[in-house]
Design a protein around this motif. Structure first.
Motif, PDB file in Angstrom:
ATOM      1  N   ARG A   1      39.762 -54.205   3.424  1.00 33.56           N
ATOM      2  CA  ARG A   1      40.262 -54.533   2.081  1.00 33.56           C
ATOM      3  C   ARG A   1      41.194 -53.436   1.618  1.00 33.56           C
ATOM      4  NH1 ARG A   1      38.957 -58.751  -0.176  1.00 33.56           N
ATOM      5  NH2 ARG A   1      39.945 -58.077  -2.098  1.00 33.56           N
ATOM      6  N   VAL A   2      42.264 -53.827   0.927  1.00 36.52           N
ATOM      7  CA  VAL A   2      43.216 -52.877   0.362  1.00 36.52           C
ATOM      8  C   VAL A   2      43.296 -53.142  -1.134  1.00 36.52           C
ATOM      9  CG1 VAL A   2      45.570 -51.994   0.384  1.00 36.52           C
ATOM     10  CG2 VAL A   2      44.543 -52.841   2.505  1.00 36.52           C
ATOM     11  N   VAL A   3      42.920 -52.153  -1.932  1.00 38.70           N
ATOM     12  CA  VAL A   3      43.019 -52.247  -3.392  1.00 38.70           C
ATOM     13  C   VAL A   3      43.956 -51.136  -3.846  1.00 38.70           C
ATOM     14  CG1 VAL A   3      41.800 -52.266  -5.587  1.00 38.70           C
ATOM     15  CG2 VAL A   3      40.677 -53.143  -3.537  1.00 38.70           C
ATOM     16  N   ALA A   4      45.050 -51.527  -4.484  1.00 38.24           N
ATOM     17  CA  ALA A   4      46.080 -50.559  -4.877  1.00 38.24           C
ATOM     18  C   ALA A   4      46.149 -50.450  -6.391  1.00 38.24           C
ATOM     19  CB  ALA A   4      47.433 -50.974  -4.315  1.00 38.24           C
ATOM     20  N   ILE A   5      46.367 -49.235  -6.855  1.00 36.82           N
ATOM     21  CA  ILE A   5      46.432 -48.946  -8.296  1.00 36.82           C
ATOM     22  C   ILE A   5      47.835 -48.448  -8.599  1.00 36.82           C
ATOM     23  CG2 ILE A   5      45.432 -47.599 -10.175  1.00 36.82           C
ATOM     24  CD1 ILE A   5      42.992 -47.148  -8.298  1.00 36.82           C
ATOM     25  N   ASP A   6      48.500 -49.107  -9.548  1.00 33.45           N
ATOM     26  CA  ASP A   6      49.838 -48.649  -9.934  1.00 33.45           C
ATOM     27  C   ASP A   6      49.876 -48.359 -11.422  1.00 33.45           C
ATOM     28  OD1 ASP A   6      49.739 -51.436 -10.647  1.00 33.45           O
ATOM     29  OD2 ASP A   6      51.910 -51.376 -10.869  1.00 33.45           O
ATOM     30  N   GLY A   7      50.811 -47.520 -11.831  1.00 37.97           N
ATOM     31  CA  GLY A   7      50.968 -47.136 -13.238  1.00 37.97           C
ATOM     32  C   GLY A   7      51.889 -45.944 -13.334  1.00 37.97           C
ATOM     33  N   MET A   8      52.370 -45.666 -14.546  1.00 38.37           N
ATOM     34  CA  MET A   8      53.291 -44.556 -14.728  1.00 38.37           C
ATOM     35  C   MET A   8      52.609 -43.220 -14.463  1.00 38.37           C
ATOM     36  SD  MET A   8      53.568 -44.310 -18.915  1.00 38.37           S
ATOM     37  CE  MET A   8      54.531 -42.802 -18.888  1.00 38.37           C
ATOM     38  N   GLY A   9      53.416 -42.193 -14.227  1.00 36.14           N
ATOM     39  CA  GLY A   9      52.872 -40.870 -13.983  1.00 36.14           C
ATOM     40  C   GLY A   9      52.063 -40.360 -15.162  1.00 36.14           C
ATOM     41  N   GLY A  10      50.921 -39.741 -14.864  1.00 41.75           N
ATOM     42  CA  GLY A  10      50.091 -39.159 -15.920  1.00 41.75           C
ATOM     43  C   GLY A  10      49.135 -40.114 -16.568  1.00 41.75           C
ATOM     44  N   VAL A  11      49.074 -41.369 -16.061  1.00 39.41           N
ATOM     45  CA  VAL A  11      48.239 -42.369 -16.719  1.00 39.41           C
ATOM     46  C   VAL A  11      46.783 -42.311 -16.237  1.00 39.41           C
ATOM     47  CG1 VAL A  11      48.450 -44.348 -15.144  1.00 39.41           C
ATOM     48  CG2 VAL A  11      48.486 -44.728 -17.617  1.00 39.41           C
ATOM     49  N   GLY A  12      46.513 -41.549 -15.167  1.00 40.82           N
ATOM     50  CA  GLY A  12      45.138 -41.376 -14.718  1.00 40.82           C
ATOM     51  C   GLY A  12      44.756 -42.240 -13.532  1.00 40.82           C
ATOM     52  N   LYS A  13      45.723 -42.569 -12.672  1.00 40.67           N
ATOM     53  CA  LYS A  13      45.436 -43.418 -11.504  1.00 40.67           C
ATOM     54  C   LYS A  13      44.488 -42.718 -10.535  1.00 40.67           C
ATOM     55  CE  LYS A  13      49.787 -43.618 -10.445  1.00 40.67           C
ATOM     56  NZ  LYS A  13      50.293 -42.823 -11.570  1.00 40.67           N
ATOM     57  N   THR A  14      44.776 -41.446 -10.237  1.00 42.91           N
ATOM     58  CA  THR A  14      43.950 -40.721  -9.268  1.00 42.91           C
ATOM     59  C   THR A  14      42.523 -40.551  -9.779  1.00 42.91           C
ATOM     60  OG1 THR A  14      45.889 -39.562  -8.420  1.00 42.91           O
ATOM     61  CG2 THR A  14      43.738 -38.581  -7.949  1.00 42.91           C
TER      62      THR A  14
ATOM     63  N   VAL B   1      47.305 -49.893 -14.207  1.00 42.50           N
ATOM     64  CA  VAL B   1      46.729 -48.980 -15.199  1.00 42.50           C
ATOM     65  C   VAL B   1      47.820 -48.612 -16.195  1.00 42.50           C
ATOM     66  CG1 VAL B   1      45.542 -46.801 -15.603  1.00 42.50           C
ATOM     67  CG2 VAL B   1      45.127 -48.077 -13.496  1.00 42.50           C
ATOM     68  N   ASP B   2      47.611 -48.966 -17.434  1.00 46.34           N
ATOM     69  CA  ASP B   2      48.572 -48.657 -18.496  1.00 46.34           C
ATOM     70  C   ASP B   2      48.054 -47.459 -19.289  1.00 46.34           C
ATOM     71  OD1 ASP B   2      50.732 -48.835 -20.170  1.00 46.34           O
ATOM     72  OD2 ASP B   2      50.449 -50.957 -20.640  1.00 46.34           O
ATOM     73  N   VAL B   3      48.788 -47.072 -20.321  1.00 45.44           N
ATOM     74  CA  VAL B   3      48.289 -46.019 -21.205  1.00 45.44           C
ATOM     75  C   VAL B   3      46.977 -46.498 -21.825  1.00 45.44           C
ATOM     76  CG1 VAL B   3      50.563 -45.078 -21.709  1.00 45.44           C
ATOM     77  CG2 VAL B   3      49.663 -46.898 -23.143  1.00 45.44           C
ATOM     78  N   MET B   4      46.187 -45.581 -22.330  1.00 49.16           N
ATOM     79  CA  MET B   4      44.870 -45.943 -22.846  1.00 49.16           C
ATOM     80  C   MET B   4      44.989 -46.690 -24.178  1.00 49.16           C
ATOM     81  SD  MET B   4      42.757 -42.414 -22.099  1.00 49.16           S
ATOM     82  CE  MET B   4      41.158 -43.096 -21.678  1.00 49.16           C
ATOM     83  N   PRO B   5      44.084 -47.613 -24.447  1.00 48.20           N
ATOM     84  CA  PRO B   5      44.026 -48.191 -25.793  1.00 48.20           C
ATOM     85  C   PRO B   5      43.745 -47.074 -26.808  1.00 48.20           C
ATOM     86  CG  PRO B   5      42.642 -49.420 -24.257  1.00 48.20           C
ATOM     87  CD  PRO B   5      43.058 -48.171 -23.553  1.00 48.20           C
ATOM     88  N   PRO B   6      44.205 -47.246 -28.051  1.00 46.92           N
ATOM     89  CA  PRO B   6      44.005 -46.176 -29.050  1.00 46.92           C
ATOM     90  C   PRO B   6      42.567 -45.698 -29.166  1.00 46.92           C
ATOM     91  CG  PRO B   6      45.525 -47.814 -29.902  1.00 46.92           C
ATOM     92  CD  PRO B   6      45.025 -48.346 -28.587  1.00 46.92           C
ATOM     93  N   GLY B   7      41.611 -46.621 -29.142  1.00 45.36           N
ATOM     94  CA  GLY B   7      40.202 -46.211 -29.269  1.00 45.36           C
ATOM     95  C   GLY B   7      39.766 -45.314 -28.136  1.00 45.36           C
TER      96      GLY B   7
END
Length: 983
Positions: free
Chosen positions: A235-248, A365-371
């Motif tokens: 299985r291959v599960v890939a995570i994408d998102g802008m730099g600094g968003v917390g993917k790692t 993975v996007d930026v975090m919700p405000p909460g």
């Protein structure tokens, strides 16, 4: 001193020939500090370390900088040193206790700062080493000991003390004391999974799980669900998102929770696709690192890549292994590292979605919700600090763009600067020019992270990225981007999609693109390095595009608008579809905020001619929507730009438009000065369009002030000019003003004629926002003439035009008149519905003139409803509004209404006062007595009313016998109970 320093009196005592300050310990910062330290010592002994930490933190918060800064002398130096020693002792105790409580990773940056400031304070070095070791960074902890030993030997010729040596030895042999006491952290939404103990020989190279991981529940659950499906081989599960968003961090958290499912090993490799000053790892190096991790001796690893790949697959055969490929940028490398045996899992993180990676399940993975971002701030700063500034903490998360990397850097700065409040950092981050500098820490920072994503783009995409920062809109579409770049829409869309793939732009809606706030800041910093000429050319292309687009949209929405020569070239860029009225309205509505910013951009960058004409077009739409403050602001920008151009015709036009906005907002002084200057310029430079507009506007102001004869002269002059110029739209607008003037004057026949002409013109033009005004004015005139059926016909047509896109105040006028007419026709239920809606809409109008008009009309309606208290409130509000803006005729109408209500409430003295004031104003306005609104209520004596019905209603007997003065409606309703009707 007593005179110059407020409040010092009680503290300053005369002492012999001198003076003394008499101060209690708790009035000095230092006294409070010592008291807090003593409390902390006691709390540690009686309550535990947590309470002691809080007290020590409060004590250290009292420090705002060096003691007695700027003063010198041996005595002062000695005192400063003694006080500083007390602070350092408290600091050491503070960090000792936090280490005892199980905190480690969050202390590293603080302690690095203190060993730099106090290199001979061995206690800080020991604490730094323990914090590193307990964060899983044993090698770094031992390296710090080497640094301090070398520094002490080189500068002082001594070795580290016994305490520091014991810390070093404990870390070296990994004693339980070095690991620290067990401490259960507070629960977070997704608690870290216990790290499984690897069997002997099982490889595990995963990095440490983040201790203060917060949020990401939905993404983690989706990732785990995808990872645990066993419906096919690897299985291959890939995570994408802008730099600094917390993917790692997310991938590592998931990997630890999945360890038990992959007992043959958990491997990690950073492919360095986005690493500063390092090339991405190639397939040969990646295979060597992974094979070594699986225990293959280096001398058995072949040099040939194909042979290495075969060995990799053979080594994994029959095993269940989890492989985490971090920072991937090259799909070909990832594909060749995928195991070909059943039962393995590959987690991939990448800033750009690797679209050619077949069979991968993607988790974005996007930026975090405000909460969640606010929860992360609270976790990193601690509840005590957040509780004191909860609003500032939320603002900090917002200014960090809800980006985890930015939040961690910002909170680390606060932790390193205990004197800073959260609000202070918020103020620093509010400065756009320094925001990215504030969000950096050595090589780690938002700008550095974004730079890595930027550098892997093609040259064309980098140019697009930079140029987009010049766009004033929060969202951009393909058409405006193409104009900005000087490209076709297809080329612009290709570039935008590539930026979207790299997560350097977001997509809030179909065909729209937007920068994250911090990405925009970075793009602007990069664009600022480009030649000014290229930036100016891009801005000019964008301004020309928006000017051409707004001209086209205005021609569609406002048919018959006066055509003016702008002196500017039309944009060659492809426009969106604006030929249909609905399309043009939708485009204007979507782009309005951007257009307002574009006008400001044109003015700020010196494109004054663009600013004037753009402001005119946008003002047309803002005025039609009832956004009157925007209308006025646009007028002022246009006037300032026209003055800089020294163009009298443009200035006259801009002043004339501004004067209309001021009239609607009740700003008489500014508006009259503007229109008088505009008219003077128009006459001097033979600008007949502006001259006609100025005459009409002066008619508005004269009518507002009750100078009806002067208003009539101006309006007749305006209508004659507009008819001569062939401007039916402008003529229709002037005719509605003339109709309203005649109606207030009590000249209903003339009012009807003017309104009829206006209605005829707007019908000839097609869709026209003046139609609603003209039809309502025509209904008002017929109501004044007693032609209620005809008035209702025109009102019904007007109500059909009352959509959500209409100015609320004008809709409220139409509905208020509908309510009054319905009451006159005996339709009480329908009248009440109209009145309630009119009252609600009136409060939404930005025009005080329309609010006063509606409140006065509704006051009469509430008289019909016999709710005299509400009626009085409405008339009173109308009076206050009219007086505050000098609306004299509406002031007289409001006073007449208040006089009628006072009679109905039985207050004859008050009624007489209101009646006298109203009659005085009507006389000043030269409104004949026969044409004035009644100042007495429309009431009849019940006894004389009974005979007016056939048959005489028995229900009125009691009223007739009482001799009460009652409203006609009361008698009529009583009569209807027995079927009697008025004769």
């Amino acid at each position: 001193m007593r005179r110059r320093i407020p409040g010092i009196g009680p503290l300053l005592a005369t002492d012999g020939p001198g003076y003394a300050l008499v101060i209690d310990e708790d009035q000095l910062d230092l006294g409070r500090f010592d008291a807090q330290v003593r409390k902390a010592r006691t709390a540690h002994e009686t309550q535990g370390p947590r309470e002691a930490v809080e007290l020590l933190h409060a004590a250290l918060e009292l420090w705002r900088g060096p003691v007695l800064s700027g003063l010198e002398g041996s005595v002062i130096d000695g005192a400063v040193m003694a006080v500083e020693d007390r602070r350092l002792t408290a600091l050491e105790k503070y960090y000792d206790l936090r280490l005892d409580l199980g905190e480690a990773a969050e202390l590293v940056s603080d302690l690095r700062g203190y060993v730099g400031l106090h290199p001979y304070q061995e206690g800080f070095w020991g604490q730094l080493m323990l914090a590193l070791y307990r964060s899983g960074r044993r090698a770094e902890a031992l390296a710090e000991y080497g640094r301090v030993r070398e520094q002490l030997a080189e500068e002082l010729g001594i070795d580290p003390g016994p305490q520091l040596i014991r810390v070093y030895e404990a870390i070296l042999v990994e004693t339980p004391e070095a690991a620290g006491p067990a401490f259960a952290r507070p629960a977070v939404p997704v608690p870290p999974a216990p790290e499984p103990v690897a069997a002997p020989g099982v490889p595990r190279t995963l990095p440490c799980d983040v201790a203060d991981f917060v949020g990401r529940d939905s993404e983690l659950q989706l990732l785990l669900a995808d990872a645990r499906r066993r419906d096919r081989g690897t299985r291959v599960v890939a995570i994408d998102g802008m730099g600094g968003v917390g993917k790692t961090s997310l991938a590592v958290r998931a990997a630890y929770q999945l360890c038990a499912d992959y007992p043959d090993g958990q491997l990690y490799i950073d492919l360095r696709g986005y690493s500063p000053q390092e090339r991405p790892i190639g397939i040969d190096t990646a295979l060597e690192v992974l094979l070594c991790a699986l225990g293959v001796p280096r001398d058995r690893i072949p040099d040939d890549v194909a042979e290495r790949t075969a060995l990799w697959h053979a080594t994994l055969a029959g095993k269940q292994v989890l492989l985490l490929l971090d920072n991937a940028v090259d799909q070909s490398v990832v594909s060749r590292l995928l195991p070909n045996s059943h039962g393995c899992l590959v987690l991939v993180t990448s800033r750009a979605r690797l679209t050619d990676l077949d069979g991968a399940e993607w988790v974005h993975v996007d930026v975090m919700p405000p909460g969640e971002s606010e929860a992360l701030v609270a976790e990193l700063l601690g509840a005590q600090r957040i509780d004191t500034e909860p609003e500032a903490a939320g603002e900090l998360a917002r200014l960090c763009g809800h980006l985890p990397l930015a939040i961690r850097i910002a909170t680390a700065r606060l932790s390193n600067r205990p004197r800073w409040s959260v609000r202070y950092l918020v103020e620093r981050l509010s400065d756009e020019g320094r925001k990215l500098d504030e969000l950096s820490s050595g090589e780690r920072g938002v700008a550095g992270t974004l730079r890595l994503s930027y550098q892997v783009l093609s040259a064309d995409c980098r140019a697009t990225f930079r140029a987009l920062s010049l766009h004033p809109g929060r969202d951009v579409d393909v058409h405006s981007t193409a104009a900005l770049l000087g490209l076709s829409t297809r080329e612009a869309e290709t570039h935008l999609e590539k930026l979207l793939d790299a997560h350097l732009v977001q997509q809030p809606d179909v065909d729209l693109y937007a920068f994250h706030d911090l990405v925009r800041s970075y793009a602007r910093s990069m664009c600022g390095q480009q030649p000014r000429e290229s930036r100016g050319a891009a801005v000019e292309r964008l301004l020309s595009y928006y000017l051409t687009a707004t001209e086209t949209a205005c021609e569609t929405i406002f048919p018959g608008r006066s055509s003016r020569i702008t002196g500017l070239h039309a944009s060659p860029a492809l426009l969106p579809r604006l030929t249909g009225v609905d399309e043009a309205h939708a485009w204007f509505s979507r782009e309005l905020i951007t257009l307002l910013s574009t006008v400001e951009l044109a003015a700020d960058m010196g494109y004054d001619r663009h600013a004037v004409w753009l402001a005119r077009n946008v003002a047309f739409y803002s005025n039609a929507q009832g956004n009157l403050h925007e209308f006025a602001a646009l007028g002022r920008v246009a006037v300032a730009a026209a003055r800089r151009l020294d163009d009298p015709k443009l200035l006259g036009m801009s002043l004339s438009n501004l004067s209309v906005a001021c009239w609607k907002l009740g700003l008489q002084d500014e508006g009259i000065a503007a229109v008088e200057e505009a008219l003077e310029l128009a006459v001097a430079h033979a600008d007949r369009h502006t001259q006609a507009h100025g005459e009409a506007t002066l008619g508005l102001y004269a009518s507002l002030q009750g100078r009806f004869e002067k208003a009539l002269a101006h309006l007749r002059a305006a209508i004659a000019l507009e008819r001569d110029l062939g401007s039916p739209r402008a003529e229709a607008e002037s005719l509605t003003v003339l109709s309203a003037l005649y109606e207030k004057w009590g000249m209903f026949t003339e009012a009807a004629e003017s309104a009829e002409r206006a209605v005829s013109l707007v019908r000839r033009l097609g869709q026209h926002e003046t139609a609603l005004v003209a039809l309502t004015d025509l209904a008002l005139a017929h109501t004044g003439l007693g032609r209620y059926a005809t008035a209702e016909q025109h009102l019904a047509e007007a109500r059909d035009l009352c959509g959500d896109d209409r100015e609320p105040g004008q809709v409220a006028v139409t509905l208020a008149l509908s309510a009054e007419l319905a009451y006159r026709r005996g339709e009480t239920e329908r009248a009440s519905a109209f009145a309630d809606r009119a009252l609600a809409l009136s409060g939404l109008s930005a025009s005080p003139l329309r609010r006063a008009r509606v409140e006065s009309m509704l006051g009469a309606v509430w008289e019909h409803r016999q709710d005299y208290t509400t009626a009085l409130q409405l008339h009173t509000r109308a009076l206050e509004t009219a007086r505050s803006f000098g609306y004299r005729v509406e002031e007289a109408y409001a006073l007449a209404g208040m006089a009628r209500v006072a009679v109905l409430l039985g207050d004859a003295e008050v009624a007489a006062g209101h009646r006298s004031a109203a009659d005085g104003l009507f006389a000043e306005l030269k409104i004949p007595v026969a044409r004035r609104p009644a100042t007495e209520p429309v009431v009849v004596h019940a006894l004389s009313t009974v005979s007016s019905f056939s048959p005489a209603p028995p229900a009125c007997d009691a009223l007739a016998g009482s001799g009460a003065v009652v409203g006609y409606d009361t008698v009529r309703d009583a009569a209807r109970e027995t079927g009697a009707v008025p004769r």
